[in-house]
Design a protein around this motif. Structure first.
Motif, PDB file in Angstrom:
ATOM      1  N   MET B   1       0.834  -1.206   0.000  1.00 24.31           N
ATOM      2  CA  MET B   1       0.000   0.000   0.000  1.00 24.31           C
ATOM      3  C   MET B   1       0.870   1.258   0.000  1.00 24.31           C
ATOM      4  O   MET B   1       1.836   1.364   0.761  1.00 24.31           O
ATOM      5  CB  MET B   1      -0.909   0.017   1.242  1.00 24.31           C
ATOM      6  CG  MET B   1      -1.718   1.286   1.374  1.00 24.31           C
ATOM      7  SD  MET B   1      -2.652   1.352   2.928  1.00 24.31           S
ATOM      8  CE  MET B   1      -4.112   0.415   2.510  1.00 24.31           C
ATOM      9  N   LYS B   2       0.509   2.183  -0.885  1.00 22.98           N
ATOM     10  CA  LYS B   2       1.232   3.467  -0.951  1.00 22.98           C
ATOM     11  C   LYS B   2       0.180   4.574  -0.797  1.00 22.98           C
ATOM     12  O   LYS B   2      -0.866   4.551  -1.439  1.00 22.98           O
ATOM     13  CB  LYS B   2       1.930   3.535  -2.317  1.00 22.98           C
ATOM     14  CG  LYS B   2       2.675   4.812  -2.567  1.00 22.98           C
ATOM     15  CD  LYS B   2       4.144   4.687  -2.187  1.00 22.98           C
ATOM     16  CE  LYS B   2       4.894   5.968  -2.592  1.00 22.98           C
ATOM     17  NZ  LYS B   2       5.579   6.571  -1.465  1.00 22.98           N
ATOM     18  N   ILE B   3       0.454   5.552   0.083  1.00 20.29           N
ATOM     19  CA  ILE B   3      -0.525   6.617   0.339  1.00 20.29           C
ATOM     20  C   ILE B   3       0.018   7.947  -0.163  1.00 20.29           C
ATOM     21  O   ILE B   3       1.193   8.261   0.041  1.00 20.29           O
ATOM     22  CB  ILE B   3      -0.793   6.768   1.859  1.00 20.29           C
ATOM     23  CG1 ILE B   3      -1.168   5.418   2.475  1.00 20.29           C
ATOM     24  CG2 ILE B   3      -1.873   7.794   2.123  1.00 20.29           C
ATOM     25  CD1 ILE B   3      -1.194   5.455   3.996  1.00 20.29           C
ATOM     26  N   THR B   4      -0.839   8.705  -0.829  1.00 24.61           N
ATOM     27  CA  THR B   4      -0.492  10.103  -1.109  1.00 24.61           C
ATOM     28  C   THR B   4      -1.609  10.998  -0.572  1.00 24.61           C
ATOM     29  O   THR B   4      -2.740  10.544  -0.382  1.00 24.61           O
ATOM     30  CB  THR B   4      -0.314  10.368  -2.624  1.00 24.61           C
ATOM     31  OG1 THR B   4      -1.507   9.953  -3.298  1.00 24.61           O
ATOM     32  CG2 THR B   4       0.882   9.637  -3.174  1.00 24.61           C
ATOM     33  N   LEU B   5      -1.258  12.253  -0.308  1.00 26.63           N
ATOM     34  CA  LEU B   5      -2.219  13.205   0.248  1.00 26.63           C
ATOM     35  C   LEU B   5      -2.341  14.411  -0.663  1.00 26.63           C
ATOM     36  O   LEU B   5      -1.365  14.830  -1.275  1.00 26.63           O
ATOM     37  CB  LEU B   5      -1.747  13.712   1.617  1.00 26.63           C
ATOM     38  CG  LEU B   5      -1.570  12.734   2.759  1.00 26.63           C
ATOM     39  CD1 LEU B   5      -1.066  13.479   3.984  1.00 26.63           C
ATOM     40  CD2 LEU B   5      -2.881  12.031   3.067  1.00 26.63           C
ATOM     41  N   ASP B   6      -3.534  14.977  -0.712  1.00 28.45           N
ATOM     42  CA  ASP B   6      -3.719  16.276  -1.351  1.00 28.45           C
ATOM     43  C   ASP B   6      -4.056  17.261  -0.217  1.00 28.45           C
ATOM     44  O   ASP B   6      -5.212  17.620  -0.001  1.00 28.45           O
ATOM     45  CB  ASP B   6      -4.854  16.184  -2.379  1.00 28.45           C
ATOM     46  CG  ASP B   6      -4.980  17.472  -3.174  1.00 28.45           C
ATOM     47  OD1 ASP B   6      -4.277  18.449  -2.852  1.00 28.45           O
ATOM     48  OD2 ASP B   6      -5.795  17.504  -4.118  1.00 28.45           O
ATOM     49  N   ALA B   7      -3.005  17.636   0.534  1.00 25.54           N
ATOM     50  CA  ALA B   7      -3.210  18.368   1.787  1.00 25.54           C
ATOM     51  C   ALA B   7      -3.836  19.746   1.578  1.00 25.54           C
ATOM     52  O   ALA B   7      -4.404  20.315   2.512  1.00 25.54           O
ATOM     53  CB  ALA B   7      -1.890  18.496   2.550  1.00 25.54           C
ATOM     54  N   ASP B   8      -3.743  20.286   0.356  1.00 27.12           N
ATOM     55  CA  ASP B   8      -4.382  21.587   0.097  1.00 27.12           C
ATOM     56  C   ASP B   8      -5.885  21.528   0.343  1.00 27.12           C
ATOM     57  O   ASP B   8      -6.514  22.531   0.672  1.00 27.12           O
ATOM     58  CB  ASP B   8      -4.143  22.020  -1.358  1.00 27.12           C
ATOM     59  CG  ASP B   8      -2.720  22.509  -1.562  1.00 27.12           C
ATOM     60  OD1 ASP B   8      -2.022  22.713  -0.542  1.00 27.12           O
ATOM     61  OD2 ASP B   8      -2.307  22.670  -2.725  1.00 27.12           O
ATOM     62  N   LYS B   9      -6.462  20.348   0.146  1.00 29.50           N
ATOM     63  CA  LYS B   9      -7.914  20.195   0.318  1.00 29.50           C
ATOM     64  C   LYS B   9      -8.310  19.941   1.770  1.00 29.50           C
ATOM     65  O   LYS B   9      -9.482  19.968   2.116  1.00 29.50           O
ATOM     66  CB  LYS B   9      -8.424  19.009  -0.535  1.00 29.50           C
ATOM     67  CG  LYS B   9      -8.291  19.228  -2.031  1.00 29.50           C
ATOM     68  CD  LYS B   9      -9.151  18.240  -2.828  1.00 29.50           C
ATOM     69  CE  LYS B   9      -8.685  16.806  -2.682  1.00 29.50           C
ATOM     70  NZ  LYS B   9      -9.429  15.849  -3.512  1.00 29.50           N
ATOM     71  N   CYS B  10      -7.324  19.649   2.636  1.00 32.26           N
ATOM     72  CA  CYS B  10      -7.616  19.197   4.005  1.00 32.26           C
ATOM     73  C   CYS B  10      -8.360  20.273   4.791  1.00 32.26           C
ATOM     74  O   CYS B  10      -8.014  21.456   4.745  1.00 32.26           O
ATOM     75  CB  CYS B  10      -6.298  18.865   4.715  1.00 32.26           C
ATOM     76  SG  CYS B  10      -6.515  18.381   6.440  1.00 32.26           S
ATOM     77  N   CYS B  11      -9.415  19.867   5.516  1.00 30.87           N
ATOM     78  CA  CYS B  11     -10.164  20.831   6.336  1.00 30.87           C
ATOM     79  C   CYS B  11      -9.941  20.576   7.828  1.00 30.87           C
ATOM     80  O   CYS B  11     -10.664  21.102   8.669  1.00 30.87           O
ATOM     81  CB  CYS B  11     -11.643  20.822   5.979  1.00 30.87           C
ATOM     82  SG  CYS B  11     -12.486  19.281   6.312  1.00 30.87           S
ATOM     83  N   ALA B  12      -8.951  19.741   8.154  1.00 26.63           N
ATOM     84  CA  ALA B  12      -8.503  19.539   9.536  1.00 26.63           C
ATOM     85  C   ALA B  12      -9.595  18.999  10.446  1.00 26.63           C
ATOM     86  O   ALA B  12      -9.655  19.342  11.625  1.00 26.63           O
ATOM     87  CB  ALA B  12      -7.906  20.835  10.106  1.00 26.63           C
ATOM     88  N   ALA B  13     -10.444  18.139   9.901  1.00 23.37           N
ATOM     89  CA  ALA B  13     -11.465  17.509  10.740  1.00 23.37           C
ATOM     90  C   ALA B  13     -10.817  16.534  11.733  1.00 23.37           C
ATOM     91  O   ALA B  13     -11.355  16.293  12.805  1.00 23.37           O
ATOM     92  CB  ALA B  13     -12.493  16.786   9.874  1.00 23.37           C
TER      93      ALA B  13
END
Lengths: 412, 64
Positions: B1-13
């Motif tokens: 498993m490999k994970i990537t993030l699109d942190a610009d979209k993160c709303c910090a829930a």
């Protein structure tokens, strides 16, 4: 009445369903189950004479919440303002009534305040406050040997004390902001009275923020003033809008979840015993209680900024949408046997009680900790607690945007 | 498993941190998601999938 207007009346769609079935205060309005099957995207009429789409299925609701083509900006023409609580006017609105990039910019000024590790660090303090209030309840019960109102004694003070502390709002003023919040969230008072309450709350917070500008404390409002207002990122009015939003959102919601959760567990001794035997289940039980009660009953709302198709249904630009959170959380296709409270439900946390999408509840980690602490403490310290009046005498909040009990007399 | 993030979209829930605290964290300055382990071991996979399913802003992407 002329025949013409009678025809118009009968053609108008029904308003948003809000009444639980008679004698079933924990059930969402019965209309939702029928709509999910027959007409998952239907029309409702709004109190101002307009109309909006009503979404009732879980999948559609997640799709709408997750799609920024559905705007939260209350100034966009077509936004369904009719019957909206919290105040009608669109000036001085907080970030929940805005879209990116402005929403993102403002929300990120406060996200760290509610992040998981910050909130977890508050857990001992929340436990201490809860224990003190429970001590006071025990003393009052012994003294008066009668009923205690659990809402007044515990459910309201815990979240109210915590948010006051975090924001830097004097808790001694809680009777002021609780009275005004009660009016702001009422569905039944006239719009002008609600606007007056909104003006009063803004007036109170304007004064508070002004005094904090002179002497900012080590709290959320103090940090907003020092780090954002003094650097020119936001204005005094923006700080007031933050204060109003966080204060209202921070105490009414959790308070009502505490009252309803306590009541359901008093009426479900099997689940209560299970949680007492295995407190490790409380985290999951809180998710299930959030799903089951879904206290947000008057929205959220959006307006389509372009034509969007939801599950084959065309919603046109400029048309409003009202989202039925309690309906999504009782959708059988996601939550089997959805009308049953199951504290071990494996996918309870898939609920949309905090919303979904970029506007999902900012304070959810805090709400979770408050609920886990208070419910766990009540189960442990008051195993024989029971309602002191028959169900039909408990005043349920069918008149409010946030469901719950106005009062909950208990004894043990 | 490999994970990537699109942190610009993160709303910090913060739901990913509650579900998979060994894989996700939040930045101190603004609560935005941080990846602690972009290739987590098998015992974390279920929690990571759950975090991705629940993330309100669809930030977490899983590559098989």
């Amino acid at each position: 009445m002329s025949e013409m207007s009678e025809t118009t009346l009968s053609a108008a769609p029904a308003p948003l369903p809000v009444q639980p079935p008679p004698g079933c205060p924990f059930e969402p309005p019965a209309e939702f189950a029928a709509l999910r099957t027959a007409e998952p995207i239907s029309r409702i009429s709004l109190p101002d004479g307009g109309w909006a789409w009503l979404a009732t299925r879980y999948a559609d609701i997640r799709a709408i919440f997750g799609d920024t083509r559905f705007s939260s900006d209350t100034t966009i023409p077509g936004y369904p303002l009719g019957g909206m609580t919290g105040g009608h006017t669109t000036d001085h609105r907080g970030f929940i009534r805005r879209d990116p990039p402005e929403h993102t910019r403002l929300r990120r000024m406060v996200t760290r305040e509610f992040m998981v590790k910050r909130v977890e660090a508050l857990r001992p303090e929340i436990q201490r406050l809860t224990d003190e209030l429970c001590d006071a309840m025990e003393q009052a019960h012994g003294r008066e040997d009668g009923a205690i109102d659990l809402v007044e004694a515990l459910a309201l003070p815990v979240p109210s004390l915590v948010i006051s502390l975090l924001l830097g709002v004097p808790y001694d003023d809680h009777d002021i902001f609780q009275r005004l919040t009660g009016k702001l969230l009422s569905r039944t008072i006239p719009d002008d009275e609600r606007e007056t309450a909104r003006g009063e709350l803004r007036g109170y917070l304007h004064q508070l923020v002004s005094s904090k500008e002179a002497e900012p404390g080590d709290d959320i409002l103090g940090r907003l003033i020092v780090e954002q207002q003094r650097t020119g990122e936001i204005t005094h009015d923006d700080v007031v809008a933050f204060a109003a939003l966080l204060l209202i959102a921070g105490h009414e919601t959790t308070a009502n979840m505490i009252g309803l959760s306590a009541l359901t567990l008093m009426r479900d001794p099997e689940s209560a015993d299970r949680l007492r035997r295995d407190p490790g289940l409380i985290r999951g039980a809180v998710e299930e209680l959030l799903r089951f009660h879904s206290i947000i009953r008057n929205g959220p709302r959006r307006v389509a900024t372009t034509d969007v198709e939801i599950d084959g249904h065309l919603i046109r630009a400029g048309e409003g949408v009202v989202v039925a959170v309690p309906s999504a959380n009782r959708d059988e296709t996601v939550f089997p046997d959805a009308d049953r409270l199951d504290v071990r439900r494996p996918n309870a946390q898939h609920h949309v009680a905090f919303g979904y999408g970029i506007h999902q509840c900012l304070g959810q980690a805090l709400a979770r900790v408050e609920l886990q602490v208070v419910i766990g403490t009540l189960l442990r310290r008051f195993p024989t607690m029971r309602p002191a009046v028959p169900d039909e005498e408990i005043p349920f909040r069918t008149d409010m945007a946030i469901y719950g009990c106005h009062a909950l007399p208990v004894t043990w | 498993m490999k994970i990537t993030l699109d942190a610009d979209k993160c709303c910090a829930a913060g739901q990913c941190v509650l579900i998979a605290p060994e894989v996700f964290d939040q930045r101190d300055e603004d609560g935005i998601v941080v990846l602690l382990d972009d290739a987590p071991p098998a015992e974390q996979h279920e929690a990571v999938r759950e975090a991705a399913a629940i993330c309100p802003a669809a930030v977490i992407e899983i590559h098989a």
